[in-house]
Design a protein around this motif. Structure first.
Motif, PDB file in Angstrom:
ATOM      1  N   MET A   1      -0.207  -5.171 -10.853  1.00  0.00           N
ATOM      2  CA  MET A   1      -1.766  -5.016 -10.965  1.00  0.00           C
ATOM      3  C   MET A   1      -2.105  -6.584 -10.872  1.00  0.00           C
ATOM      4  O   MET A   1      -2.353  -6.965 -11.792  1.00  0.00           O
ATOM      5  N   ILE A   2      -3.635  -6.559  -9.982  1.00  0.00           N
ATOM      6  CA  ILE A   2      -4.283  -7.948 -10.065  1.00  0.00           C
ATOM      7  C   ILE A   2      -5.671  -7.645 -11.529  1.00  0.00           C
ATOM      8  O   ILE A   2      -5.961  -8.229 -11.267  1.00  0.00           O
ATOM      9  N   TYR A   3      -5.913  -6.261 -11.342  1.00  0.00           N
ATOM     10  CA  TYR A   3      -7.099  -5.725 -11.531  1.00  0.00           C
ATOM     11  C   TYR A   3      -6.978  -4.585 -12.450  1.00  0.00           C
ATOM     12  O   TYR A   3      -6.028  -3.737 -12.560  1.00  0.00           O
ATOM     13  N   ARG A   4      -7.533  -4.619 -13.072  1.00  0.00           N
ATOM     14  CA  ARG A   4      -8.233  -3.033 -13.785  1.00  0.00           C
ATOM     15  C   ARG A   4      -7.239  -1.473 -13.332  1.00  0.00           C
ATOM     16  O   ARG A   4      -8.894  -2.003 -12.003  1.00  0.00           O
ATOM     17  N   LEU A  22     -14.994  -8.560 -13.895  1.00  0.00           N
ATOM     18  CA  LEU A  22     -14.731  -9.562 -13.242  1.00  0.00           C
ATOM     19  C   LEU A  22     -13.462 -10.092 -12.720  1.00  0.00           C
ATOM     20  O   LEU A  22     -13.285 -10.950 -13.839  1.00  0.00           O
ATOM     21  N   PRO A  23     -13.138 -10.386 -11.494  1.00  0.00           N
ATOM     22  CA  PRO A  23     -12.110 -11.318 -11.704  1.00  0.00           C
ATOM     23  C   PRO A  23     -12.115 -12.669 -11.642  1.00  0.00           C
ATOM     24  O   PRO A  23     -12.754 -13.207 -11.223  1.00  0.00           O
ATOM     25  N   ILE A  24     -10.557 -13.534 -12.239  1.00  0.00           N
ATOM     26  CA  ILE A  24     -11.069 -14.589 -12.149  1.00  0.00           C
ATOM     27  C   ILE A  24     -10.161 -15.350 -10.842  1.00  0.00           C
ATOM     28  O   ILE A  24      -9.015 -14.590 -10.937  1.00  0.00           O
ATOM     29  N   ILE A  25     -11.105 -16.251 -10.393  1.00  0.00           N
ATOM     30  CA  ILE A  25     -10.106 -16.233  -8.502  1.00  0.00           C
ATOM     31  C   ILE A  25      -9.908 -17.957  -9.223  1.00  0.00           C
ATOM     32  O   ILE A  25     -10.949 -18.706  -8.940  1.00  0.00           O
ATOM     33  N   ALA A  26      -8.425 -17.717  -8.806  1.00  0.00           N
ATOM     34  CA  ALA A  26      -8.578 -19.799  -9.158  1.00  0.00           C
ATOM     35  C   ALA A  26      -7.368 -20.213  -7.886  1.00  0.00           C
ATOM     36  O   ALA A  26      -6.600 -19.634  -7.358  1.00  0.00           O
ATOM     37  N   LEU A  27      -8.036 -21.842  -7.909  1.00  0.00           N
ATOM     38  CA  LEU A  27      -7.169 -22.041  -6.741  1.00  0.00           C
ATOM     39  C   LEU A  27      -6.074 -22.887  -7.487  1.00  0.00           C
ATOM     40  O   LEU A  27      -6.369 -23.704  -8.382  1.00  0.00           O
ATOM     41  N   GLU A  28      -5.188 -23.292  -7.515  1.00  0.00           N
ATOM     42  CA  GLU A  28      -3.910 -24.248  -8.683  1.00  0.00           C
ATOM     43  C   GLU A  28      -3.240 -24.762  -7.119  1.00  0.00           C
ATOM     44  O   GLU A  28      -1.721 -24.579  -6.625  1.00  0.00           O
ATOM     45  N   ASN A  29      -3.279 -26.149  -6.338  1.00  0.00           N
ATOM     46  CA  ASN A  29      -2.836 -26.717  -6.014  1.00  0.00           C
ATOM     47  C   ASN A  29      -2.692 -25.843  -4.789  1.00  0.00           C
ATOM     48  O   ASN A  29      -1.161 -26.199  -4.484  1.00  0.00           O
ATOM     49  N   VAL A  81      -2.429 -19.002  -4.850  1.00  0.00           N
ATOM     50  CA  VAL A  81      -4.217 -18.164  -5.113  1.00  0.00           C
ATOM     51  C   VAL A  81      -3.815 -17.640  -6.364  1.00  0.00           C
ATOM     52  O   VAL A  81      -3.175 -16.853  -6.114  1.00  0.00           O
ATOM     53  N   ILE A  82      -4.315 -17.383  -7.489  1.00  0.00           N
ATOM     54  CA  ILE A  82      -4.520 -16.815  -8.878  1.00  0.00           C
ATOM     55  C   ILE A  82      -5.686 -16.133  -9.091  1.00  0.00           C
ATOM     56  O   ILE A  82      -6.816 -16.230  -8.798  1.00  0.00           O
ATOM     57  N   VAL A  83      -4.888 -14.561  -8.960  1.00  0.00           N
ATOM     58  CA  VAL A  83      -6.428 -13.450  -9.485  1.00  0.00           C
ATOM     59  C   VAL A  83      -6.411 -12.890 -11.056  1.00  0.00           C
ATOM     60  O   VAL A  83      -4.912 -11.819 -10.879  1.00  0.00           O
ATOM     61  N   ASN A  84      -7.273 -12.792 -12.027  1.00  0.00           N
ATOM     62  CA  ASN A  84      -6.726 -12.346 -12.857  1.00  0.00           C
ATOM     63  C   ASN A  84      -5.450 -13.240 -13.498  1.00  0.00           C
ATOM     64  O   ASN A  84      -4.344 -11.896 -14.107  1.00  0.00           O
ATOM     65  N   ASP A  85      -4.845 -13.845 -13.853  1.00  0.00           N
ATOM     66  CA  ASP A  85      -3.536 -14.611 -14.017  1.00  0.00           C
ATOM     67  C   ASP A  85      -2.323 -13.881 -13.015  1.00  0.00           C
ATOM     68  O   ASP A  85      -0.621 -14.323 -13.624  1.00  0.00           O
ATOM     69  N   VAL A  86      -2.811 -13.523 -11.649  1.00  0.00           N
ATOM     70  CA  VAL A  86      -1.466 -13.018 -11.019  1.00  0.00           C
ATOM     71  C   VAL A  86      -1.024 -13.520  -9.877  1.00  0.00           C
ATOM     72  O   VAL A  86      -2.632 -13.962  -9.038  1.00  0.00           O
TER      73      VAL A  86
END
Ligand code: ADP
Length: 269
Positions: A1-4, A22-29, A81-86
């Motif tokens: 799951m990427i979110y609840r 709200l989701p944490i969106i992150a770009l990892e390199n 590309v990471i959304v809520n740690d996934v």
């Protein structure tokens, strides 16, 4: 799951989600090339939940590529590309897309559908409850300042500003957690653009969503942004608050870019 899962099953209406949900969106390199062109060099960035982040930079600097990566329209060559740690993958992409409202420069409305039909299309397709759909539509019409009458018009019968309001309503219909706008005011005349800039800022403040907006206008970026990402040649030249970019530019490109957009004399002239 990427979110609840409860959020997916029971979409919340305006302002119901807390910042923590709200989701944490992150770009990892994350990087992307097109043949010899480096559209995005390895980029690392975490978008702040419930904040307005503005992407800006010269044409060809990689803004659209970055947006397309976020919505999964292109896959990174490397990085994640990471959304809520996934990590965003082919498997969870569809679920993620339902949490994104997307507004493009010309609105992208279907010309053969009325404004209302455009707004309701996806919710109806997904079989959402009719009374909830109607309630949501009224709520969004109030939010965007559109009348019932104008919602019965077809896109070509509406002004550019009204079309963008409809596009915004459509993007918000499923109450996405993230709102992405790609040059949403770019095709409007200056007066309409100015009026909508003011209204959009108020709307963003009411929404309590993560907003990511692309523009090439630094004044517009300063107007909207909690955070600015200034890009150059596929890299982040500087990210930070408008004040940080203004008062502590990280390098000469940043100060030149800001100066040029203010119409101030350039050091290079
Ligand atoms: P921006 O949105 O900032 O104008 P883009 O992300 O569209 O920049 O483009 C970044 C670079 O990648 C540019 O040099 C562009 O020509 C190139 N590019 C983008 N998309 C493609 C594509 N589909 N095929 C080939 N090159 C592309």
């Amino acid at each position: 799951m990427i979110y609840r899962s409860h959020i997916v099953a029971h979409p919340q209406w305006l302002g119901m989600l807390t910042k923590q949900e709200l989701p944490i969106i992150a770009l990892e390199n994350v990087s992307k090339r097109y043949a010899d062109v480096v559209a995005l060099a390895p980029v690392k960035y975490a978008f702040r939940p419930a904040a307005v982040t503005v992407l800006i930079g010269p044409s060809g600097c990689g803004k659209s590529t970055l947006l397309r990566l976020l919505v999964g329209l292109v896959r990174p060559d490397a990085g994640r590309v990471i959304v809520n740690d996934v990590e965003l993958t082919a498997t969870n992409l569809q679920q993620w897309r339902h949490q994104i409202g997307y507004v493009i420069q010309d609105g992208g409305l279907f010309p053969h559908l009325s404004a209302r039909q455009n707004v309701l299309l996806l919710a109806r397709h997904l079989g959402r409850d009719a009374s909830m759909i109607e309630q949501r539509c009224n709520e969004l019409a109030d939010l965007t300042g559109l009348t019932n009458t104008s919602l019965d018009f077809y896109p070509q019968q509406l002004s550019g500003g009204q079309r963008q309001r409809v596009a915004l309503m459509r993007a918000l219909m499923l109450d996405p957690q993230v709102l992405i706008l790609d040059e949403p005011l770019g095709a409007l005349d200056p007066l309409t653009r100015h009026a909508l800039q003011g209204e959009l800022k108020t709307i963003f403040a009411q929404l309590n969503k993560t907003v990511i907006l692309v523009t090439h206008d630094m004044n517009e970026a300063m107007h909207f942004a909690d955070q600015i990402i200034l890009m150059r040649d596929g890299e982040i030249a500087q990210s930070g608050t408008p004040e940080e970019l203004n008062t502590r530019p990280a390098n000469p490109f940043v100060s030149e870019f800001i100066r040029a957009h203010r119409g101030w004399p350039s050091r290079l002239n």
